[in-house]
Design a protein around this motif. Sequence first.
Motif, PDB file in Angstrom:
ATOM      1  N   ILE A 309     -37.795  13.033  46.919  1.00  0.00           N
ATOM      2  CA  ILE A 309     -39.036  12.573  47.531  1.00  0.00           C
ATOM      3  C   ILE A 309     -38.733  12.133  48.953  1.00  0.00           C
ATOM      4  O   ILE A 309     -37.655  11.598  49.217  1.00  0.00           O
ATOM      5  CB  ILE A 309     -39.634  11.413  46.687  1.00  0.00           C
ATOM      6  CG1 ILE A 309     -41.016  11.016  47.198  1.00  0.00           C
ATOM      7  CG2 ILE A 309     -38.704  10.214  46.657  1.00  0.00           C
ATOM      8  CD1 ILE A 309     -41.711  10.005  46.289  1.00  0.00           C
ATOM      9  N   ASP A 313     -42.643   8.432  51.423  1.00  0.00           N
ATOM     10  CA  ASP A 313     -43.313   8.309  50.125  1.00  0.00           C
ATOM     11  C   ASP A 313     -42.546   7.363  49.197  1.00  0.00           C
ATOM     12  O   ASP A 313     -43.143   6.617  48.414  1.00  0.00           O
ATOM     13  CB  ASP A 313     -43.452   9.681  49.469  1.00  0.00           C
ATOM     14  CG  ASP A 313     -44.365  10.609  50.260  1.00  0.00           C
ATOM     15  OD1 ASP A 313     -45.172  10.099  51.064  1.00  0.00           O
ATOM     16  OD2 ASP A 313     -44.257  11.838  50.089  1.00  0.00           O
ATOM     17  N   HIS A 316     -43.325   3.588  49.214  1.00  0.00           N
ATOM     18  CA  HIS A 316     -44.559   3.073  48.622  1.00  0.00           C
ATOM     19  C   HIS A 316     -44.615   3.241  47.102  1.00  0.00           C
ATOM     20  O   HIS A 316     -45.653   2.971  46.489  1.00  0.00           O
ATOM     21  CB  HIS A 316     -45.760   3.777  49.263  1.00  0.00           C
ATOM     22  CG  HIS A 316     -45.843   3.562  50.742  1.00  0.00           C
ATOM     23  ND1 HIS A 316     -46.099   2.335  51.310  1.00  0.00           N
ATOM     24  CD2 HIS A 316     -45.673   4.430  51.784  1.00  0.00           C
ATOM     25  CE1 HIS A 316     -46.094   2.435  52.629  1.00  0.00           C
ATOM     26  NE2 HIS A 316     -45.845   3.694  52.947  1.00  0.00           N
TER      27      HIS A 316
END
Length: 331
Positions: A309, A313, A316
């Motif tokens: 990822i 991203d 969060h």
Amino acid sequence: MTEFTTEVVEAPERFALWEETTSQSHMRNRLHSEDHEDFLAKMRVLDLGELQVSALAYSHLEIARTAKLIRQSDPEVYLINYLLSGEGIVSVDGSDTTLRTGDLAVLDSSRPYRGGVRAVPDRWSHVTVQFPRALLPLPEKAAQGLFAVPVNGRHGMAGVFTRWLTHLNARATEFTPTDIPTLASVTLDLLASVIARCLEAEETLTPETRKTALRIQINAFVEKHLADPAMTPQAIADAHHISLRHLQQLLAADGTSPAAWIRHRRLERCRLDLVNPRLQARPIQAIAARWGFTDPANFSRLFRAAYGIPPRDYRHLPAEACADLQHPCAD
């Protein structure tokens, strides 16, 4: 791991309880304290088979290992004391040696000595490693050369060993019985390397002990210099006076390479910073640069390859999801 505190009994009974408990966990000694009327103390013991690592906390304690006590019972062990707070003193053959915070001292249960520690209240005063003399992978004569001699545990190989002891105590609750052989072996190998280095007797160490000690020393070096973009595999090899090929072979035994190991440790530090609430306002590029990644695009690609990822991203994600994405070192 077991824990003990004298607070389980009333104040007048605490010192006697400490005497009895430590005579069983360590050995019988003659004890004295200015606080004997209300002796507040605690102990955490990590049992690693024949080797024991214990952290002790009290404000003042004097100890004497007498010839009479030795004749009565002698477990024939070494005791390695690492002073975490305050100051201490060791007396052998009428000669006093002062110990300061960060010092190590080697003692032998078969030789009389006196000692004392005046520590900081409510903090661990020292860590003691106790094990049979036969377990140390060094000739007994070599170890005896450091008997009651203060060793500076704040830098060098001794610093690696004291940090290891600190981590053992801090993480004592995390270990399982299957970890015991490895923890005991590494502790002994590191200690042997410290003693050999102090006595310039490294040729007496076994190849496996030297290899283990070098590997952990390299780990400590990498962690210390992660933020330096100039830390390369060659720089690591040069700092430890070995060839790059030797370094590669050393890490290959762990299924990785120098470059992959550095990359993994830097990415892991970035990952931890990204989920640190106190660093939420810090730009991702700044976090990457802090840990040696000077190219933001390259950092993003490496992070995504490691954790699946993008870093933006990842920042969060809920804490539980972040934990699930932890990943071992890539090839």
